[in-house]
Scaffold this motif. Sequence first.
Motif, short mmCIF file in Angstrom:
data_model
loop_
_atom_site.label_atom_id
_atom_site.label_comp_id
_atom_site.label_asym_id
_atom_site.label_seq_id
_atom_site.Cartn_x
_atom_site.Cartn_y
_atom_site.Cartn_z
N PRO A 480 -23.78 44.70 16.30
CA PRO A 480 -25.11 44.98 15.73
C PRO A 480 -25.07 45.86 14.49
N VAL A 481 -24.01 46.64 14.33
CA VAL A 481 -23.95 47.55 13.18
C VAL A 481 -23.91 46.78 11.87
N GLY A 482 -23.38 45.55 11.89
CA GLY A 482 -23.26 44.76 10.67
C GLY A 482 -24.50 43.99 10.30
N MET A 483 -25.64 44.19 11.03
CA MET A 483 -26.86 43.44 10.76
C MET A 483 -28.07 44.36 10.77
N GLU A 484 -29.15 43.87 10.16
CA GLU A 484 -30.42 44.57 10.28
C GLU A 484 -30.94 44.40 11.70
N GLU A 485 -31.87 45.29 12.08
CA GLU A 485 -32.35 45.31 13.46
C GLU A 485 -32.95 43.97 13.89
N TRP A 486 -33.85 43.40 13.03
CA TRP A 486 -34.50 42.15 13.40
C TRP A 486 -33.50 41.00 13.51
N GLU A 487 -32.50 41.00 12.60
CA GLU A 487 -31.51 39.92 12.63
C GLU A 487 -30.65 40.01 13.88
N TRP A 488 -30.29 41.26 14.25
CA TRP A 488 -29.47 41.42 15.46
C TRP A 488 -30.25 41.00 16.70
N GLN A 489 -31.54 41.38 16.76
CA GLN A 489 -32.33 41.00 17.92
C GLN A 489 -32.42 39.48 18.06
N LYS A 490 -32.60 38.78 16.94
CA LYS A 490 -32.67 37.31 16.99
C LYS A 490 -31.32 36.73 17.38
N THR A 491 -30.23 37.26 16.79
CA THR A 491 -28.89 36.77 17.13
C THR A 491 -28.58 37.03 18.59
N LEU A 492 -28.98 38.19 19.09
CA LEU A 492 -28.74 38.53 20.49
C LEU A 492 -29.48 37.56 21.42
N SER A 493 -30.72 37.23 21.09
CA SER A 493 -31.48 36.29 21.93
C SER A 493 -30.85 34.90 21.92
N ILE A 494 -30.40 34.44 20.75
CA ILE A 494 -29.78 33.12 20.67
C ILE A 494 -28.46 33.10 21.43
N ALA A 495 -27.67 34.16 21.29
CA ALA A 495 -26.40 34.23 22.03
C ALA A 495 -26.64 34.23 23.53
N CYS A 496 -27.66 34.97 23.98
CA CYS A 496 -27.98 34.98 25.41
C CYS A 496 -28.43 33.60 25.88
N ALA A 497 -29.18 32.87 25.04
CA ALA A 497 -29.60 31.52 25.40
C ALA A 497 -28.40 30.60 25.58
N LEU A 498 -27.41 30.71 24.69
CA LEU A 498 -26.21 29.88 24.79
C LEU A 498 -25.39 30.25 26.01
N VAL A 499 -25.25 31.55 26.25
CA VAL A 499 -24.50 32.00 27.43
C VAL A 499 -25.21 31.58 28.71
N ASN A 500 -26.52 31.70 28.72
CA ASN A 500 -27.31 31.29 29.88
C ASN A 500 -27.12 29.80 30.16
N LYS A 501 -27.08 29.00 29.07
CA LYS A 501 -26.84 27.56 29.22
C LYS A 501 -25.42 27.30 29.73
N HIS A 502 -24.45 28.05 29.21
CA HIS A 502 -23.05 27.85 29.59
C HIS A 502 -22.82 28.20 31.06
N TYR A 503 -23.51 29.24 31.54
CA TYR A 503 -23.34 29.67 32.93
C TYR A 503 -24.54 29.26 33.78
N ALA A 504 -25.09 28.08 33.49
CA ALA A 504 -26.30 27.64 34.19
C ALA A 504 -26.10 27.56 35.70
N LYS A 505 -24.91 27.14 36.13
CA LYS A 505 -24.65 27.00 37.57
C LYS A 505 -24.58 28.34 38.29
N GLU A 506 -24.39 29.44 37.54
CA GLU A 506 -24.28 30.76 38.15
C GLU A 506 -25.63 31.34 38.53
N GLY A 507 -26.71 30.76 38.01
CA GLY A 507 -28.04 31.21 38.41
C GLY A 507 -28.56 32.42 37.67
N TYR A 508 -28.01 32.72 36.49
CA TYR A 508 -28.56 33.81 35.69
C TYR A 508 -29.81 33.32 34.99
#
Length: 659
Positions: A480-508
């Motif tokens: 997050p240090v390498g990005m502005e606050e809004w950009e990091w928040q958006k990147t974090l949400s997208i990364a969580c969406a991809l991880v959530n999709k990748h671990y869909a069977k785990e029930g997160y």
Amino acid sequence: MNWLANLSQTYDDHAHVAGQFELKKDGREYALIPLSHTTQTAHIEVHLDMEGHFLSAQVVCKEEGSTIIPCTEAAASRTSAPVPYPLFDKLMYVAGDYVRYCEAPKGTPHQDYLSQLQDWCNSPYGDRKVRSVYEYVRQGTLIEDLVRHEVLHPGADGKLLGKCTPELEKRIGKRPEIFNVIVGDQSGAFVRFAVHEPGQIEHRLWRDTQVQESFTQYYASRMEDTDLCYVSGEWLPIAEKHASRIRHSGDKSKLISANDSAGFTYRGRFRTSREAAVVSYEVSQKGHNALKWLIERQGTTKDGKVFLVWGSEQLKQPEPQEDIYDLFAAHEMEPEVMGDSTHKQYALQVRDALVGFRYDPQYASIADVTIMILDAATPGRMSIVYYRNLDQNVYIDQLEHWYITCYWRYRYRKNQTASTGSATFVKTPTPKDIAFAAYGPRASDKVVKGLMERILPCIVDQRQIPLDIVRSAVQRASNPVGMEEWEWQKTLSIACALVNKHYAKEGYGLYLKAESTDRSYLFGRLLAVADVLEERDLNREKKRSGSSSHRATNAVRYMNVFSHRPLRTWKIIYAQIQPYLVRMGDKSFFYNKLCQEIMGKFELQQFNDEPLTGLFLMGYYNQRDEMYTSKQAKEAGQANSSQEALQDPPDKVTDDHSE
């Protein structure tokens, strides 16, 4: 050849709108082109009477320049060789006095143009309005008339100026309009004609269906070489050359080309190109014209790569690249504000948005959807890099599955005002958003279009998202240090969406999974506790001092190295938050207890320095969200009964990340 048969059928289904112009969002015109026609951008419009006398002329603005013109196979494929279009063309073909005002061209373009136009006029399919054009151009005074009406501008030597000069602007008092619409010098201007009948009846020949039908029949009567068409299965006149200008008017790439008799197109396998494949002229024209029309109408182009989706019954279909909120807006649906609501609300909204495509009563119950990606590796060759034709209900099911399995919370400031504040919404990231999250906002168009192509099978065929894309997004979200606050928040949400999709069977999911014992998830929770603890103290000090400066917490600053060496970094972070715990006094009990509960879920051998998976981001996000929203929910009397809320932190901290 299934794609060509599909496009040919699409043309037949919408042949009633052929030649009729429609407007794009940017104000430009486009149309389904009739057979034996193509489009060009006209710069000059000449008006004649029925006897072929010059009336007036004007420069055509860019928005209205798109012109449907009659076209032969040879003209459609012309390069440097002078091959005239049958009716509208450049000055070197249309103007008999071209050599008087410009450098003499190679060959005899004007004579070839006149000969071809005369043959059309004298045929049984000739049109009297076309005869008016022929009677005028054979006089050889076109450029003279255009100069006299100040549409074209010569220099002191009598030749047409190559570019606008200060002297010319001073003489006429403004910049000549022709130089605003043409690229290059005036000699390359493209001319179209309109004919006026007595009684103020104007025939704009590029939109005249009688003229279009006249040339279609005339050109068909001249085609005698027939063979078995591999697409239709009928014995029809064949196409020796196929259409270009598929993606735009300047596109020279072709989908079908077999003119390389001395190269490697078919040499070594067949003696002639016909042994490889034979496509009739009619099918080729219908297929290519329908493809051009669909691209103009609803295609998405990224760095020359075209993404196209259309339906056999209902042309406009939801696209895999489309933002789900755009789909909501098309159905006048407002996205639900996701406070303590569940993912179920989002899934219901997605289904409501898609139900119109699935159960539209004006269309047949059995329909297909076609997905096509086009790209050109060289200026002359284009390929279909992806093609799928599937049942419409199956396609909608696949889209729905993507939207409701790859999702996360986003923080946006909708209609940003002091009174509205911010709200949190559940959303599915678009492929373009995923590209920028994985490779940064400065990712080239080539990288973005490549990722969009790789994500498409994940949406349409329910394939796993490529692991390198998930890892890249996680890596950027962990810094997050390498990005502005809004950009990091958006990147974090997208990364969580991809991880959530990748671990869909785990029930997160969107909410904290307190029972999880995954080490990455637990380490992420610990990082969130340290982050909230320090952020609370910093906010209190900022209010006390009245300062507006903002300093990142140690948890945020160390997040990147924490993802690689969690145990070692946690010891550093834990040591640095001790002064904050001391200043809290009794209020520190909550944070100490929460850390102990999380650490108690580790198995001894898991509390090590091995790198973390993307689940640590979900643990971090969910734990922060839980600590902030549980108190808000309790204050509003809306505690979520479906999950066990943790003890509220001692003081409420505002968590408002807006984009």
